[in-house]
Design a protein around this motif. Sequence first.
Motif, PDB file in Angstrom:
ATOM      1  N   ALA A  23       0.816  -1.226   0.000  1.00 29.80           N
ATOM      2  CA  ALA A  23       0.000   0.000   0.000  1.00 29.80           C
ATOM      3  C   ALA A  23       0.847   1.271   0.000  1.00 29.80           C
ATOM      4  O   ALA A  23       0.315   2.362  -0.214  1.00 29.80           O
ATOM      5  CB  ALA A  23      -0.927   0.011   1.214  1.00 29.80           C
ATOM      6  N   LEU A  24       2.158   1.140   0.225  1.00 27.32           N
ATOM      7  CA  LEU A  24       3.016   2.328   0.318  1.00 27.32           C
ATOM      8  C   LEU A  24       3.342   2.894  -1.056  1.00 27.32           C
ATOM      9  O   LEU A  24       3.420   2.185  -2.045  1.00 27.32           O
ATOM     10  CB  LEU A  24       4.311   1.998   1.056  1.00 27.32           C
ATOM     11  N   ARG A  25       3.568   4.204  -1.051  1.00 20.03           N
ATOM     12  CA  ARG A  25       3.988   4.898  -2.261  1.00 20.03           C
ATOM     13  C   ARG A  25       5.026   5.946  -1.870  1.00 20.03           C
ATOM     14  O   ARG A  25       5.216   6.243  -0.687  1.00 20.03           O
ATOM     15  CB  ARG A  25       2.791   5.494  -2.985  1.00 20.03           C
ATOM     16  N   ALA A  26       5.662   6.509  -2.849  1.00 20.88           N
ATOM     17  CA  ALA A  26       6.673   7.541  -2.586  1.00 20.88           C
ATOM     18  C   ALA A  26       6.039   8.660  -1.770  1.00 20.88           C
ATOM     19  O   ALA A  26       4.916   9.072  -2.031  1.00 20.88           O
ATOM     20  CB  ALA A  26       7.227   8.082  -3.894  1.00 20.88           C
ATOM     21  N   GLY A  27       6.769   9.110  -0.759  1.00 20.84           N
ATOM     22  CA  GLY A  27       6.280  10.173   0.108  1.00 20.84           C
ATOM     23  C   GLY A  27       5.660   9.674   1.397  1.00 20.84           C
ATOM     24  O   GLY A  27       5.308  10.482   2.256  1.00 20.84           O
ATOM     25  N   ASP A  28       5.520   8.364   1.543  1.00 19.16           N
ATOM     26  CA  ASP A  28       4.897   7.818   2.752  1.00 19.16           C
ATOM     27  C   ASP A  28       5.892   7.710   3.899  1.00 19.16           C
ATOM     28  O   ASP A  28       7.041   7.310   3.706  1.00 19.16           O
ATOM     29  CB  ASP A  28       4.290   6.440   2.475  1.00 19.16           C
ATOM     30  N   GLY A  50       6.757  -6.411   0.504  1.00 18.61           N
ATOM     31  CA  GLY A  50       5.557  -5.880  -0.140  1.00 18.61           C
ATOM     32  C   GLY A  50       5.868  -4.827  -1.188  1.00 18.61           C
ATOM     33  O   GLY A  50       5.131  -4.673  -2.166  1.00 18.61           O
ATOM     34  N   LEU A  51       6.957  -4.105  -0.991  1.00 18.41           N
ATOM     35  CA  LEU A  51       7.406  -3.110  -1.970  1.00 18.41           C
ATOM     36  C   LEU A  51       8.198  -3.750  -3.104  1.00 18.41           C
ATOM     37  O   LEU A  51       8.512  -3.092  -4.093  1.00 18.41           O
ATOM     38  CB  LEU A  51       8.289  -2.054  -1.296  1.00 18.41           C
ATOM     39  N   GLY A  52       8.557  -5.025  -2.922  1.00 19.88           N
ATOM     40  CA  GLY A  52       9.367  -5.701  -3.925  1.00 19.88           C
ATOM     41  C   GLY A  52      10.833  -5.350  -3.838  1.00 19.88           C
ATOM     42  O   GLY A  52      11.598  -5.565  -4.780  1.00 19.88           O
ATOM     43  N   VAL A  53      11.250  -4.830  -2.696  1.00 21.98           N
ATOM     44  CA  VAL A  53      12.648  -4.445  -2.489  1.00 21.98           C
ATOM     45  C   VAL A  53      13.475  -5.700  -2.236  1.00 21.98           C
ATOM     46  O   VAL A  53      13.107  -6.539  -1.418  1.00 21.98           O
ATOM     47  CB  VAL A  53      12.754  -3.481  -1.277  1.00 21.98           C
ATOM     48  N   GLY A  54      14.569  -5.822  -2.943  1.00 27.70           N
ATOM     49  CA  GLY A  54      15.437  -6.982  -2.772  1.00 27.70           C
ATOM     50  C   GLY A  54      16.511  -6.723  -1.748  1.00 27.70           C
ATOM     51  O   GLY A  54      16.684  -5.615  -1.247  1.00 27.70           O
ATOM     52  N   ALA A  72      10.041  -3.957  -7.313  1.00 27.87           N
ATOM     53  CA  ALA A  72       8.918  -4.140  -8.239  1.00 27.87           C
ATOM     54  C   ALA A  72       7.919  -2.985  -8.199  1.00 27.87           C
ATOM     55  O   ALA A  72       7.335  -2.631  -9.222  1.00 27.87           O
ATOM     56  CB  ALA A  72       8.209  -5.452  -7.929  1.00 27.87           C
ATOM     57  N   ALA A  73       7.712  -2.389  -7.043  1.00 29.09           N
ATOM     58  CA  ALA A  73       6.737  -1.297  -6.923  1.00 29.09           C
ATOM     59  C   ALA A  73       7.300   0.040  -7.397  1.00 29.09           C
ATOM     60  O   ALA A  73       6.567   1.019  -7.500  1.00 29.09           O
ATOM     61  CB  ALA A  73       6.249  -1.174  -5.477  1.00 29.09           C
ATOM     62  N   GLY A  74       8.612   0.090  -7.651  1.00 31.62           N
ATOM     63  CA  GLY A  74       9.229   1.323  -8.123  1.00 31.62           C
ATOM     64  C   GLY A  74       9.481   2.364  -7.051  1.00 31.62           C
ATOM     65  O   GLY A  74       9.765   3.514  -7.353  1.00 31.62           O
TER      66      GLY A  74
END
Length: 155
Positions: A23-28, A50-54, A72-74
């Motif tokens: 559910a997170l996006r840039a700025g959160d 959940g953000l797809g961070v490796g 993956a979420a950018g």
Amino acid sequence: MVDKVILETPEDTMAFGRTLGAALRAGDLVLLDGPLGAGKTTLTRGIADGLGVGGRVSSPTFVLARVHAAGAAGVPLIHVDAYRLGGDLSQLDDLDLDTDLESSAVVVEWGEGSAERLSEDHLVVRLTRHDDDTRAVVLEPHGSWTTRVDELQAA
């Protein structure tokens, strides 16, 4: 405020983190509150997933902050541990989180009382640990999170 969520296992904590991370996006800005051993770093691992961070997500206690490249979420993840700051806001300012917040999701362990000033729009995640190793999570949304927190319940 959201009802209390009970997390019976570390896997449940990871799964809740994945839901939050998705559910997170840039700025959160997310502030994690809880005593030692409450599951803050485990939750952050789930958020990263959940953000797809490796890569490995570990507590940044001694380096204060770790930056994880966008997955993956950018959205890049900045994981901060404010425990050692002891309220020294100048060190928090030195991290330049207000600039990074524009393009990243920022998760701050032990950040309540200092990091919320980075954004009116933030989510406080309170974790408590019970005697039987279960954890309880209570979400306290601020600003835009008051409407977005429903995304977490629906997932």
